[in-house]
Design a protein around this motif. Structure first.
Motif, PDB file in Angstrom:
ATOM      1  N   THR A   1       5.257  12.567  14.594  1.00 19.89           N
ATOM      2  CA  THR A   1       5.004  13.722  13.685  1.00 19.89           C
ATOM      3  C   THR A   1       3.950  13.090  12.519  1.00 19.89           C
ATOM      4  O   THR A   1       4.080  11.916  12.473  1.00 19.89           O
ATOM      5  N   ASP A   2       3.412  13.848  11.812  1.00 20.67           N
ATOM      6  CA  ASP A   2       2.672  13.467  10.554  1.00 20.67           C
ATOM      7  C   ASP A   2       3.554  12.558   9.558  1.00 20.67           C
ATOM      8  O   ASP A   2       4.739  13.256   9.258  1.00 20.67           O
ATOM      9  N   ASN A   3       3.083  11.605   9.066  1.00 18.74           N
ATOM     10  CA  ASN A   3       4.132  10.678   8.178  1.00 18.74           C
ATOM     11  C   ASN A   3       3.136   9.962   7.189  1.00 18.74           C
ATOM     12  O   ASN A   3       1.971   9.756   7.700  1.00 18.74           O
ATOM     13  N   GLY A   4       3.667   9.547   6.198  1.00 20.34           N
ATOM     14  CA  GLY A   4       2.840   8.533   5.015  1.00 20.34           C
ATOM     15  C   GLY A   4       2.921   7.222   5.652  1.00 20.34           C
ATOM     16  O   GLY A   4       2.110   6.443   5.471  1.00 20.34           O
ATOM     17  N   ALA A   5       3.926   6.791   6.368  1.00 19.73           N
ATOM     18  CA  ALA A   5       3.879   5.353   6.996  1.00 19.73           C
ATOM     19  C   ALA A   5       2.503   5.056   7.812  1.00 19.73           C
ATOM     20  O   ALA A   5       2.174   3.912   7.524  1.00 19.73           O
ATOM     21  N   MET A   6       1.999   5.957   8.651  1.00 23.01           N
ATOM     22  CA  MET A   6       1.185   5.579   9.701  1.00 23.01           C
ATOM     23  C   MET A   6      -0.321   5.495   8.628  1.00 23.01           C
ATOM     24  O   MET A   6      -1.175   4.759   8.832  1.00 23.01           O
ATOM     25  N   ILE A   7      -0.453   6.306   7.509  1.00 22.09           N
ATOM     26  CA  ILE A   7      -1.509   6.349   6.784  1.00 22.09           C
ATOM     27  C   ILE A   7      -1.392   5.115   5.869  1.00 22.09           C
ATOM     28  O   ILE A   7      -2.346   4.426   5.567  1.00 22.09           O
ATOM     29  N   ALA A   8      -0.241   4.616   5.422  1.00 19.96           N
ATOM     30  CA  ALA A   8      -0.287   3.460   4.371  1.00 19.96           C
ATOM     31  C   ALA A   8      -0.466   2.328   5.509  1.00 19.96           C
ATOM     32  O   ALA A   8      -0.974   1.246   5.077  1.00 19.96           O
ATOM     33  N   TYR A   9      -0.069   2.361   6.666  1.00 21.88           N
ATOM     34  CA  TYR A   9      -0.378   1.068   7.756  1.00 21.88           C
ATOM     35  C   TYR A   9      -1.867   1.141   7.743  1.00 21.88           C
ATOM     36  O   TYR A   9      -2.444  -0.182   7.938  1.00 21.88           O
TER      37      TYR A   9
ATOM     38  N   ILE B   1       0.764  -1.030  -0.023  1.00 23.12           N
ATOM     39  CA  ILE B   1       0.056  -0.136   0.079  1.00 23.12           C
ATOM     40  C   ILE B   1       0.868   1.215   0.192  1.00 23.12           C
ATOM     41  O   ILE B   1       1.952   1.199   0.720  1.00 23.12           O
ATOM     42  N   ILE B   2       0.568   2.254  -0.703  1.00 20.36           N
ATOM     43  CA  ILE B   2       1.175   3.517  -0.830  1.00 20.36           C
ATOM     44  C   ILE B   2       0.202   4.555   0.047  1.00 20.36           C
ATOM     45  O   ILE B   2      -0.611   4.324  -0.264  1.00 20.36           O
ATOM     46  N   GLY B   3       1.065   5.292   0.934  1.00 20.57           N
ATOM     47  CA  GLY B   3       0.205   6.107   1.725  1.00 20.57           C
ATOM     48  C   GLY B   3       0.534   7.487   1.434  1.00 20.57           C
ATOM     49  O   GLY B   3       1.881   7.636   1.524  1.00 20.57           O
TER      50      GLY B   3
ATOM     51  N   VAL C   1      -4.093   2.583  -2.777  1.00 16.50           N
ATOM     52  CA  VAL C   1      -3.560   3.987  -2.491  1.00 16.50           C
ATOM     53  C   VAL C   1      -4.327   4.403  -1.342  1.00 16.50           C
ATOM     54  O   VAL C   1      -5.418   4.595  -1.510  1.00 16.50           O
ATOM     55  N   ALA C   2      -3.570   4.685  -0.133  1.00 11.91           N
ATOM     56  CA  ALA C   2      -4.256   5.323   1.024  1.00 11.91           C
ATOM     57  C   ALA C   2      -3.818   6.703   0.959  1.00 11.91           C
ATOM     58  O   ALA C   2      -2.778   7.000   0.739  1.00 11.91           O
TER      59      ALA C   2
END
Length: 341
Positions: A301-309, A3-5, A76-77
């Protein structure tokens, strides 16, 4: 599955790729701190424009870092809220466009759910249920977490969030943006106990917070003592303020654990990187024979990893959404299913 976040809720552009077997394959982040420091705070229009400039290069960099082609991405998240509407629209539009072009599902993610579950990026043994303390620039909330998507709000700030209180107090002390980390750095030079500031609402039976009054108290205190203003006094004020905030958070968390009869506490959000908060929460949780979980500072802090997870979790549960672009600048965790499916 991969998944890409995409994270564009405020002033940081984050893109990451998460694999359900291997974990984080890439994590790209661009911070707008230098841009907004010129104005003493976030300028929403500038934030959105900066996301427009950076998000596609970061997507390309994330794909290159992971060594992947578009056909290897399963979904895509993207962050759909809460946040700044202009910034959210950048990520949502790009996310939808990629999903359409790659013919994969699009998954809107709640920003605060990303923070809440971020410790699971590195720690796989967190069991439900647990109590979560969300502390960020715009949110201070105590959440009872029964499972994924099963969130009950126990309490929240009735005025300023703790991150806002840090930033406003830092500005009062003449510190540059971002104020919170700079105030904590100054507080390390402060003398413990020289000044004692109030701890609002610690004797209330509920789990709500209030930090506006504490901020005003500091402002009045500083004004009354301005004739003695020097670097040490400012450090002592910063120490007294941080000590008061940490005490409030620890007391409320201890009360929430007792109320829920739980032993597991998760700290999440940007302020959870504060070392004084971590140290004092650790002492408290040990006294309760409980467990404390938080993620490394890079994922606070804000990051794409947590959104992808979170996107991966939602993807496996079959929780996608249609191609229409919807964002929620204000979006309660309790209403998390409102734009899914």
């Amino acid at each position: 599955m991969k998944i890409i976040g995409i994270e564009t809720s405020c002033d940081e552009t984050g893109v990451a790729i998460y694999d359900d077997r291997l974990g984080i394959l890439s994590n790209q982040l661009y911070s707008q701190v230098k841009l907004h420091s010129n104005y003493g705070g976030i300028v929403p229009e500038l934030a959105a424009r900066e996301h427009e400039k950076k998000v596609i290069p970061l997507i390309q960099a994330a794909m290159h870092e992971a060594g992947l082609k578009s056909k290897q991405i399963n979904a895509v998240a993207f962050t759909a809220g809460p946040g700044l509407v202009g910034s959210l629209l950048v990520g949502a539009t790009i996310g939808r466009a990629l999903a359409f072009a790659w013919d994969v599902p699009a998954i809107p993610v709640h920003h605060m759910e990303g923070h809440l579950l971020s410790p699971m990026l590195e720690e796989k043994t967190i069991k439900f249920p647990f109590v979560g303390l969300l502390v960020s620039g715009a949110h201070t909330q105590l959440i009872l977490v029964h499972g994924i998507g099963e969130y009950i709000l126990l309490g929240e700030s009735v005025d300023d969030a703790v991150g806002e209180a840090f930033d406003k107090t830092a500005k009062l002390l003449g510190l540059k943006y971002p104020g919170g980390p700079n105030l904590s750095k100054l507080a390390k030079k402060g003398e413990e106990g020289r000044f004692i500031f109030p701890r609002p609402m610690i004797n209330h039976s509920n789990f709500n917070f209030s930090f506006a009054g504490l901020k005003t108290f500091v402002e009045n205190f500083f004004e009354k003592n301005k004739n003695n203003d020097n670097e040490q006094m400012r450090a002592d004020i910063a120490r007294a303020f941080e000590d008061a905030v940490v005490d409030i958070l620890v007391i409320k968390c201890k009360r929430a654990l007792k109320y829920t009869n739980l032993k597991r506490l998760v700290l999440a959000g940007g302020v959870s990187a504060n070392m004084s908060l971590r140290q004092n929460m650790t002492k408290m949780i040990k006294s309760c024979n409980g467990e404390l979980f938080y993620t490394s500072p890079a994922f606070c802090t804000d990051n794409g990893a947590m959104i992808a997870y979170v996107g991966m979790i939602r993807f496996k549960r079959g929780e996608y959404s249609k191609l229409n672009i919807i964002v929620r600048p204000r979006w309660a965790l309790s209403d998390i299913a409102s734009i899914i499916n």
